[in-house]
Write an enzyme that holds these catalytic residues in place. Structure first.
Site, PDB file in Angstrom:
ATOM      1  N   ARG A  35       2.336   3.869  -4.464  1.00  0.00           N
ATOM      2  CA  ARG A  35       1.305   4.906  -4.591  1.00  0.00           C
ATOM      3  C   ARG A  35       1.839   6.207  -3.997  1.00  0.00           C
ATOM      4  O   ARG A  35       2.393   6.208  -2.901  1.00  0.00           O
ATOM      5  CB  ARG A  35       0.020   4.514  -3.851  1.00  0.00           C
ATOM      6  CG  ARG A  35      -0.670   3.290  -4.401  1.00  0.00           C
ATOM      7  CD  ARG A  35      -1.309   3.609  -5.760  1.00  0.00           C
ATOM      8  NE  ARG A  35      -2.009   2.459  -6.296  1.00  0.00           N
ATOM      9  CZ  ARG A  35      -1.537   1.658  -7.238  1.00  0.00           C
ATOM     10  NH1 ARG A  35      -0.330   1.868  -7.736  1.00  0.00           N
ATOM     11  NH2 ARG A  35      -2.255   0.644  -7.675  1.00  0.00           N
ATOM     12  N   ARG A  61     -10.423  30.498  -7.556  1.00  0.00           N
ATOM     13  CA  ARG A  61      -9.600  29.342  -7.190  1.00  0.00           C
ATOM     14  C   ARG A  61      -8.653  29.040  -8.337  1.00  0.00           C
ATOM     15  O   ARG A  61      -9.081  28.699  -9.442  1.00  0.00           O
ATOM     16  CB  ARG A  61     -10.465  28.116  -6.892  1.00  0.00           C
ATOM     17  CG  ARG A  61     -11.296  28.239  -5.629  1.00  0.00           C
ATOM     18  CD  ARG A  61     -10.414  28.342  -4.421  1.00  0.00           C
ATOM     19  NE  ARG A  61     -11.164  28.141  -3.186  1.00  0.00           N
ATOM     20  CZ  ARG A  61     -10.604  28.067  -2.006  1.00  0.00           C
ATOM     21  NH1 ARG A  61      -9.303  28.201  -1.878  1.00  0.00           N
ATOM     22  NH2 ARG A  61     -11.347  27.883  -0.939  1.00  0.00           N
ATOM     23  N   GLU A  90     -13.283  29.896  10.696  1.00  0.00           N
ATOM     24  CA  GLU A  90     -13.373  30.033   9.239  1.00  0.00           C
ATOM     25  C   GLU A  90     -14.618  30.805   8.830  1.00  0.00           C
ATOM     26  O   GLU A  90     -14.580  31.613   7.907  1.00  0.00           O
ATOM     27  CB  GLU A  90     -13.341  28.661   8.559  1.00  0.00           C
ATOM     28  CG  GLU A  90     -12.007  27.959   8.645  1.00  0.00           C
ATOM     29  CD  GLU A  90     -10.884  28.678   7.910  1.00  0.00           C
ATOM     30  OE1 GLU A  90     -11.155  29.432   6.948  1.00  0.00           O
ATOM     31  OE2 GLU A  90      -9.710  28.483   8.291  1.00  0.00           O
ATOM     32  N   SER A 111     -10.528  13.230  -1.644  1.00  0.00           N
ATOM     33  CA  SER A 111      -9.984  12.551  -2.828  1.00  0.00           C
ATOM     34  C   SER A 111      -9.150  11.357  -2.377  1.00  0.00           C
ATOM     35  O   SER A 111      -7.921  11.383  -2.440  1.00  0.00           O
ATOM     36  CB  SER A 111      -9.107  13.503  -3.640  1.00  0.00           C
ATOM     37  OG  SER A 111      -9.850  14.590  -4.116  1.00  0.00           O
ATOM     38  N   GLY A 113      -8.236   8.661  -3.550  1.00  0.00           N
ATOM     39  CA  GLY A 113      -7.343   8.013  -4.496  1.00  0.00           C
ATOM     40  C   GLY A 113      -5.913   8.499  -4.392  1.00  0.00           C
ATOM     41  O   GLY A 113      -4.988   7.799  -4.794  1.00  0.00           O
ATOM     42  N   GLU A 117      -6.771  13.579   3.129  1.00  0.00           N
ATOM     43  CA  GLU A 117      -7.554  14.676   3.686  1.00  0.00           C
ATOM     44  C   GLU A 117      -8.973  14.232   4.022  1.00  0.00           C
ATOM     45  O   GLU A 117      -9.669  13.644   3.206  1.00  0.00           O
ATOM     46  CB  GLU A 117      -7.632  15.848   2.709  1.00  0.00           C
ATOM     47  CG  GLU A 117      -8.477  16.995   3.233  1.00  0.00           C
ATOM     48  CD  GLU A 117      -8.667  18.120   2.234  1.00  0.00           C
ATOM     49  OE1 GLU A 117      -9.256  19.135   2.629  1.00  0.00           O
ATOM     50  OE2 GLU A 117      -8.236  17.999   1.074  1.00  0.00           O
ATOM     51  N   GLU A 138      -7.441  36.075  -2.518  1.00  0.00           N
ATOM     52  CA  GLU A 138      -8.676  35.495  -3.032  1.00  0.00           C
ATOM     53  C   GLU A 138      -9.846  35.741  -2.086  1.00  0.00           C
ATOM     54  O   GLU A 138     -10.933  36.105  -2.527  1.00  0.00           O
ATOM     55  CB  GLU A 138      -8.515  33.987  -3.281  1.00  0.00           C
ATOM     56  CG  GLU A 138      -7.533  33.640  -4.373  1.00  0.00           C
ATOM     57  CD  GLU A 138      -6.119  33.442  -3.871  1.00  0.00           C
ATOM     58  OE1 GLU A 138      -5.808  33.844  -2.710  1.00  0.00           O
ATOM     59  OE2 GLU A 138      -5.302  32.889  -4.633  1.00  0.00           O
TER      60      GLU A 138
END
Length: 179
Positions: A35, A61, A90, A111, A113, A117, A138
């Protein structure tokens, strides 16, 4: 459930703050599997709530191919910094509001999979306007959008909000407020 013990791993790539590893695991008696896993330092997301409105940002983004509506957030990239302090930083950098109080509401894998994180979702209250200090193009071009809790929940229903951390944050805020 089988454990899938780690047999070994190999570094595939190292970026500015991400690492990509190929991990080899023993299966449940049928062999092994490989993996690819993105290693991430973790992140915070902030729900700036002034008692009447939640403050989000509309920001471009690149991965999404356009602007999205999201709560302030950022990676935990300062070694040893308390996550609550990262959340405060932040919030100030991205929307110019300094929280007097931050409370951890939830934590989630973004995520699992393919990435390790974990995002810590904080409620920011007792907000003081101090001026933003955007980091990068951005953020400099982003616009602050302020919504009532009901308007934010409606934005989830209509699909105007598609960012996972923001969806989690708005639902966490609604739960916190008893709505």
């Amino acid at each position: 459930m089988p454990d899938f013990p780690l047999l070994g791993k190999r570094l595939l790539a190292h970026g500015a703050f991400l690492t990509l590893e190929r991990c080899y695991h023993l299966g449940d008696g049928t062999g092994w599997t490989a993996r690819d896993i993105v290693r991430h330092p973790g992140s915070v997301a902030v729900i700036p709530w002034d008692g009447r409105r939640v403050h989000l940002m509309r920001q471009y983004r690149a991965a999404a191919g356009g602007p999205i509506l999201e709560i302030p957030a950022g990676k935990r990239d300062v070694p040893g910094e308390d996550p609550a302090e990262t959340a405060r930083r932040e919030c100030i950098e991205e929307i110019g509001l300094r929280p007097g109080r931050v409370t951890l509401l939830h934590e989630a894998y973004t995520s699992p999979g393919f990435s390790d994180e974990i995002t810590l979702v904080f409620l920011a209250e007792e907000l003081e306007a101090v001026g933003a200090a955007p980091q990068g193009l951005e953020e400099q071009a982003a616009a602050v959008v302020s919504l009532t809790c009901e308007e934010a929940l409606a934005a989830l229903e209509t699909g105007a909000v598609r960012d996972a951390k923001t969806i989690l944050g708005i639902y966490a805020l609604a739960r916190h407020l008893g709505r």
